[in-house]
Design a protein around this motif. Structure first.
Motif, PDB file in Angstrom:
ATOM      1  N   LYS A 115       0.681  -1.117  -0.168  1.00 24.23           N
ATOM      2  CA  LYS A 115       0.109  -0.069   0.015  1.00 24.23           C
ATOM      3  C   LYS A 115       0.854   1.184  -0.148  1.00 24.23           C
ATOM      4  CE  LYS A 115      -4.034  -1.922   1.797  1.00 24.23           C
ATOM      5  NZ  LYS A 115      -4.959  -2.084   3.282  1.00 24.23           N
ATOM      6  N   ARG A 116       1.947   1.172   0.729  1.00 24.67           N
ATOM      7  CA  ARG A 116       2.932   2.279   0.753  1.00 24.67           C
ATOM      8  C   ARG A 116       3.526   2.690  -0.623  1.00 24.67           C
ATOM      9  NH1 ARG A 116       4.005   0.556   5.912  1.00 24.67           N
ATOM     10  NH2 ARG A 116       6.082  -0.625   5.281  1.00 24.67           N
ATOM     11  N   ILE A 117       3.795   1.553  -1.359  1.00 24.97           N
ATOM     12  CA  ILE A 117       4.334   1.580  -2.610  1.00 24.97           C
ATOM     13  C   ILE A 117       3.602   2.021  -3.617  1.00 24.97           C
ATOM     14  CG2 ILE A 117       5.593   0.260  -4.354  1.00 24.97           C
ATOM     15  CD1 ILE A 117       6.183  -1.849  -2.300  1.00 24.97           C
ATOM     16  N   GLY A 118       2.294   1.980  -3.358  1.00 21.34           N
ATOM     17  CA  GLY A 118       1.028   2.518  -4.271  1.00 21.34           C
ATOM     18  C   GLY A 118       0.386   1.609  -4.978  1.00 21.34           C
ATOM     19  N   VAL A 119       0.601   0.270  -4.720  1.00 25.18           N
ATOM     20  CA  VAL A 119      -0.256  -0.994  -5.369  1.00 25.18           C
ATOM     21  C   VAL A 119      -1.467  -1.028  -4.798  1.00 25.18           C
ATOM     22  CG1 VAL A 119       0.103  -3.154  -6.051  1.00 25.18           C
ATOM     23  CG2 VAL A 119       2.289  -1.807  -5.488  1.00 25.18           C
ATOM     24  N   ASN A 120      -2.388  -1.097  -5.635  1.00 26.41           N
ATOM     25  CA  ASN A 120      -3.641  -1.475  -5.503  1.00 26.41           C
ATOM     26  C   ASN A 120      -3.982  -2.899  -5.340  1.00 26.41           C
ATOM     27  OD1 ASN A 120      -4.615   1.417  -5.106  1.00 26.41           O
ATOM     28  ND2 ASN A 120      -4.809   1.429  -7.357  1.00 26.41           N
ATOM     29  N   GLU A 121      -4.951  -3.310  -4.583  1.00 19.06           N
ATOM     30  CA  GLU A 121      -5.399  -4.612  -4.711  1.00 19.06           C
ATOM     31  C   GLU A 121      -5.869  -5.221  -5.933  1.00 19.06           C
ATOM     32  OE1 GLU A 121      -8.094  -6.295  -1.254  1.00 19.06           O
ATOM     33  OE2 GLU A 121      -7.177  -4.419  -0.334  1.00 19.06           O
ATOM     34  N   PRO A 122      -5.842  -6.403  -6.508  1.00 19.90           N
ATOM     35  CA  PRO A 122      -5.646  -7.520  -5.624  1.00 19.90           C
ATOM     36  C   PRO A 122      -4.158  -7.747  -5.324  1.00 19.90           C
ATOM     37  CG  PRO A 122      -6.134  -8.262  -8.048  1.00 19.90           C
ATOM     38  CD  PRO A 122      -6.164  -6.768  -7.885  1.00 19.90           C
ATOM     39  N   TYR A 123      -3.979  -8.522  -4.326  1.00 15.31           N
ATOM     40  CA  TYR A 123      -2.442  -8.806  -4.105  1.00 15.31           C
ATOM     41  C   TYR A 123      -2.358 -10.240  -4.171  1.00 15.31           C
ATOM     42  CZ  TYR A 123      -2.516  -4.310  -1.968  1.00 15.31           C
ATOM     43  OH  TYR A 123      -2.588  -3.049  -1.522  1.00 15.31           O
ATOM     44  N   PHE A 124      -1.418 -10.625  -4.706  1.00 18.07           N
ATOM     45  CA  PHE A 124      -1.019 -12.183  -5.045  1.00 18.07           C
ATOM     46  C   PHE A 124      -0.092 -12.659  -3.914  1.00 18.07           C
ATOM     47  CE2 PHE A 124      -2.932 -10.508  -8.780  1.00 18.07           C
ATOM     48  CZ  PHE A 124      -3.849 -11.391  -9.050  1.00 18.07           C
ATOM     49  N   ARG A 125      -0.456 -13.778  -3.285  1.00 12.06           N
ATOM     50  CA  ARG A 125       0.307 -14.484  -2.295  1.00 12.06           C
ATOM     51  C   ARG A 125       0.852 -15.674  -3.068  1.00 12.06           C
ATOM     52  NH1 ARG A 125      -3.540 -11.814   0.012  1.00 12.06           N
ATOM     53  NH2 ARG A 125      -3.267 -10.559   2.080  1.00 12.06           N
ATOM     54  N   ILE A 126       2.279 -15.755  -3.090  1.00 15.16           N
ATOM     55  CA  ILE A 126       3.076 -17.188  -3.615  1.00 15.16           C
ATOM     56  C   ILE A 126       3.876 -17.925  -2.885  1.00 15.16           C
ATOM     57  CG2 ILE A 126       2.136 -16.260  -5.797  1.00 15.16           C
ATOM     58  CD1 ILE A 126       4.991 -15.812  -6.529  1.00 15.16           C
ATOM     59  N   SER A 127       4.096 -19.070  -3.222  1.00 16.23           N
ATOM     60  CA  SER A 127       5.222 -19.665  -2.808  1.00 16.23           C
ATOM     61  C   SER A 127       5.937 -20.456  -4.003  1.00 16.23           C
ATOM     62  CB  SER A 127       4.744 -20.759  -1.670  1.00 16.23           C
ATOM     63  OG  SER A 127       6.069 -21.669  -1.427  1.00 16.23           O
ATOM     64  N   LYS A 129       8.257 -22.414  -3.665  1.00 12.44           N
ATOM     65  CA  LYS A 129       8.747 -23.647  -3.232  1.00 12.44           C
ATOM     66  C   LYS A 129       7.658 -24.842  -3.725  1.00 12.44           C
ATOM     67  CE  LYS A 129      11.638 -23.894   0.604  1.00 12.44           C
ATOM     68  NZ  LYS A 129      11.711 -23.537   1.947  1.00 12.44           N
ATOM     69  N   ASP A 130       6.415 -24.477  -3.538  1.00 12.78           N
ATOM     70  CA  ASP A 130       5.320 -25.406  -3.813  1.00 12.78           C
ATOM     71  C   ASP A 130       4.595 -24.857  -4.784  1.00 12.78           C
ATOM     72  OD1 ASP A 130       4.065 -24.024  -2.377  1.00 12.78           O
ATOM     73  OD2 ASP A 130       3.501 -25.162  -0.630  1.00 12.78           O
ATOM     74  N   ASN A 131       4.801 -23.841  -5.331  1.00  9.23           N
ATOM     75  CA  ASN A 131       3.869 -23.109  -6.530  1.00  9.23           C
ATOM     76  C   ASN A 131       2.348 -22.786  -5.871  1.00  9.23           C
ATOM     77  OD1 ASN A 131       6.013 -22.751  -8.453  1.00  9.23           O
ATOM     78  ND2 ASN A 131       5.278 -24.819  -9.419  1.00  9.23           N
ATOM     79  N   ASN A 132       2.383 -22.819  -4.524  1.00  8.62           N
ATOM     80  CA  ASN A 132       0.962 -22.377  -3.859  1.00  8.62           C
ATOM     81  C   ASN A 132       0.877 -20.633  -4.537  1.00  8.62           C
ATOM     82  OD1 ASN A 132      -1.174 -21.890  -2.432  1.00  8.62           O
ATOM     83  ND2 ASN A 132      -0.003 -21.881  -0.551  1.00  8.62           N
ATOM     84  N   GLY A 133      -0.521 -20.491  -5.126  1.00 11.21           N
ATOM     85  CA  GLY A 133      -0.871 -19.176  -5.447  1.00 11.21           C
ATOM     86  C   GLY A 133      -0.398 -18.846  -7.008  1.00 11.21           C
TER      87      GLY A 133
END
Length: 145
Positions: A115-127, A129-133
């Motif tokens: 949010k401080r960087i100025g990025v709006n949602e949606p946010y993507f959470r990924i790993s 390691k196991d390709n989650n997300g």
């Protein structure tokens, strides 16, 4: 000209690994010294982000991108982005929180940083390691091409 997804992030945040996943390739992982154009991506060196005098190169390179992925490494929350950095770009900017399999307690701090960087949602959470997300991110990006 082919539009590619530009990836920006701090050292060891998963830029090249994510580029390999998005390009469906297995390019050897090593410190990225120059901008690397892949099949679907533009992999940028972390030194371009970590040195403010290099921002102009990121902004210029993004002119050929369809999307910009700003990576925040959840395992080590260092502030490398200036406030409102995302507003410097003309293409859509997506926030990607990497290494979600590590330090889950920093999820809220990662979102605050985006949010401080100025990025709006949606946010993507990924790993990576196991390709989650990762599949949700790919579907979102490639459905817009």
């Amino acid at each position: 000209m082919k539009k590619r997804i530009m990836i920006v992030g701090p050292t060891q945040s998963g830029k090249s690994t994510l580029a390999n996943v998005l390009n469906e390739s297995s390019r050897p992982l090593k410190k990225t010294q120059d901008i690397i154009y892949g099949k679907n991506t533009i992999d940028t060196p972390s030194s371009y982000l970590e040195n403010p005098s290099m921002y102009k190169y990121l902004i210029a390179t993004a002119q050929t991108a369809s999307h910009l992925l700003i990576l925040v490494d959840q395992s080590k929350l260092i502030e490398v982005y200036p406030p409102a950095f995302a507003k410097s770009f003309n293409c859509p900017v997506l926030g990607v929180i990497t290494k979600i399999d590590v330090a889950q307690e920093f999820d809220d701090l990662s979102i605050q940083q985006l949010k401080r960087i100025g990025v709006n949602e949606p946010y993507f959470r990924i790993s990576l390691k196991d390709n989650n997300g990762v599949e949700a991110l790919k579907q979102y990006i490639f459905s817009e091409f």
